[in-house]
Design an enzyme around this catalytic site. Structure first.
Site, PDB file in Angstrom:
ATOM      1  N   HIS A 280      36.247 -11.002 -19.921  1.00  0.00           N
ATOM      2  CA  HIS A 280      36.962 -11.204 -21.186  1.00  0.00           C
ATOM      3  C   HIS A 280      36.602 -10.124 -22.216  1.00  0.00           C
ATOM      4  CE1 HIS A 280      33.247 -12.483 -23.090  1.00  0.00           C
ATOM      5  NE2 HIS A 280      32.984 -13.109 -21.950  1.00  0.00           N
TER       6      HIS A 280
ATOM      7  N   ARG B 299      37.604 -17.738 -24.234  1.00  0.00           N
ATOM      8  CA  ARG B 299      37.532 -16.269 -24.292  1.00  0.00           C
ATOM      9  C   ARG B 299      38.139 -15.629 -23.039  1.00  0.00           C
ATOM     10  NH1 ARG B 299      32.484 -18.531 -23.580  1.00  0.00           N
ATOM     11  NH2 ARG B 299      30.913 -17.577 -22.226  1.00  0.00           N
TER      12      ARG B 299
ATOM     13  N   GLU C 227      31.254 -19.052 -17.314  1.00  0.00           N
ATOM     14  CA  GLU C 227      30.026 -18.256 -17.394  1.00  0.00           C
ATOM     15  C   GLU C 227      28.852 -19.086 -16.877  1.00  0.00           C
ATOM     16  OE1 GLU C 227      28.359 -15.925 -16.983  1.00  0.00           O
ATOM     17  OE2 GLU C 227      28.347 -14.661 -18.763  1.00  0.00           O
TER      18      GLU C 227
ATOM     19  N   HIS D  11      33.727 -13.947 -16.585  1.00  0.00           N
ATOM     20  CA  HIS D  11      32.583 -13.702 -17.476  1.00  0.00           C
ATOM     21  C   HIS D  11      31.569 -12.758 -16.818  1.00  0.00           C
ATOM     22  CE1 HIS D  11      33.974 -17.113 -19.933  1.00  0.00           C
ATOM     23  NE2 HIS D  11      34.446 -17.519 -18.769  1.00  0.00           N
TER      24      HIS D  11
HETATM   25  C1  DG2 Z   1      27.374 -13.526 -21.826  1.00  0.00           C
HETATM   26  C2  DG2 Z   1      26.566 -12.698 -20.873  1.00  0.00           C
HETATM   27  O1  DG2 Z   1      28.487 -13.968 -21.110  1.00  0.00           O
HETATM   28  O2  DG2 Z   1      25.338 -12.532 -21.387  1.00  0.00           O
HETATM   29  O3  DG2 Z   1      26.783 -15.853 -21.746  1.00  0.00           O
HETATM   30  O4  DG2 Z   1      25.852 -14.627 -23.287  1.00  0.00           O
HETATM   31  O5  DG2 Z   1      30.459 -12.657 -20.312  1.00  0.00           O
HETATM   32  O6  DG2 Z   1      30.799 -14.876 -21.328  1.00  0.00           O
HETATM   33  O7  DG2 Z   1      30.066 -12.927 -22.751  1.00  0.00           O
HETATM   34  P1  DG2 Z   1      30.009 -13.590 -21.414  1.00  0.00           P
HETATM   35  C3  DG2 Z   1      26.601 -14.759 -22.315  1.00  0.00           C
HETATM   36  P2  DG2 Z   1      24.205 -11.683 -20.641  1.00  0.00           P
HETATM   37  O8  DG2 Z   1      24.001 -12.311 -19.296  1.00  0.00           O
HETATM   38  O9  DG2 Z   1      24.708 -10.285 -20.581  1.00  0.00           O
HETATM   39  O10 DG2 Z   1      23.008 -11.853 -21.509  1.00  0.00           O
END
Ligand code: DG2
Length: 249
Positions: free
Chosen positions: A9, A60, A87, A182
């Site tokens: 995203h 997102r 995610e 994600h």
């Molecule tokens: C980020 C990735 O996920 O974080 O969950 O904070 O892709 O949904 O923005 P996304 C999160 P990191 O693993 O890079 O810390």
């Protein structure tokens, strides 16, 4: 030869604020909107067409897909959503400032939580867990399956169920597939496709809004893969985190 496109995203509000996001359902920033639009325009320019799209149940990733498909005049194709493409659940780190977490727990520990394959961040609080359990988005999952936190391997395991049940049949039927997801879900799928060992994923990052194209053979083994930028194709491991294709000059 089959083509599969992954897209992380566009920039979310928590990405911008440097906060852990996980299952927190935050929306895109203006830059995130623009990134998604740009991704759609690049795909269109390079002649990509999709028959089906898969995404998570987090806005997102869904909104990125909507914007991208709108840009490609493909809003009519079916979109399938699943929590299995969410995610990675970041446990009690969700919503916290990444630098503050580093100051509290140290860089090494935080790096392990973020980038190792098997280490889970600390569990979410009971109150926050109750919020997930009561969220209608997750009503069909079953309370006991809603995680308290997840490692990359946990994320890979539940995403692969979806891969095998939904995405593999699409690809076998020669459908042209896009997956909007994600950072860590895509790391998990790339790890699986490229057969990357657990200790090889530490340095694997997927940037926001840049289409990652996989060409697969009939057995769905990768032939080659690359990022798609305005200027053309770039090998998939050559883009650093938090950048766009302009870094090429
Ligand atoms: C980020 C990735 O996920 O974080 O969950 O904070 O892709 O949904 O923005 P996304 C999160 P990191 O693993 O890079 O810390």
């Amino acid at each position: 030869m089959k083509k599969l496109v992954f897209i992380r995203h566009g920039q979310s509000h928590y990405n911008l604020e440097n906060r852990f996001t996980g299952w927190k359902d935050v929306d895109l920033t203006d830059e995130g909107y623009n990134g998604a639009r740009e991704a759609g325009s690049i795909l269109k320019k390079h002649g990509f067409i999709f028959d089906i799209a898969h995404t998570s149940v987090l806005k997102r990733a869904i909104r990125t897909l909507w914007i991208l498909l709108h840009e490609m005049d493909l809003m009519w194709i079916p979109i399938q959503k699943s929590w299995r493409l969410n995610e990675r659940h970041y446990g009690s780190l969700q919503g916290m400032d990444k630098d503050e977490v580093i100051a509290k727990f140290g860089e090494e520990q935080v790096n392990e939580w973020r980038r190792s394959a098997s280490v889970r961040p600390p569990d979410i609080s009971p109150e926050e867990h109750f919020r997930d359990v009561s969220d209608p988005k997750y009503a069909s999952i079953g309370k006991e399956r809603i995680p308290l936190s997840e490692s990359l391997l946990d994320t890979e395991e539940r995403a692969l169920v979806y891969w095998n049940e939904q995405i593999v049949p699409s690809l076998k039927h020669n459908q042209r597939v896009i997956i909007s997801a994600h950072g860590n879900t895509l790391r998990a799928l790339v790890k699986y496709l490229d057969n990357i060992p657990d200790d090889g994923v530490v340095s694997l990052n997927i940037p926001n809004s840049i289409p990652l194209v996989y060409e697969l053979d009939d057995n769905l083994k990768p032939i080659r893969h690359y990022y798609l930028c305005q200027d053309g194709e770039i090998p998939h491991d050559s883009i650093p985190l938090h950048t766009d294709c302009d870094w090429m000059g």
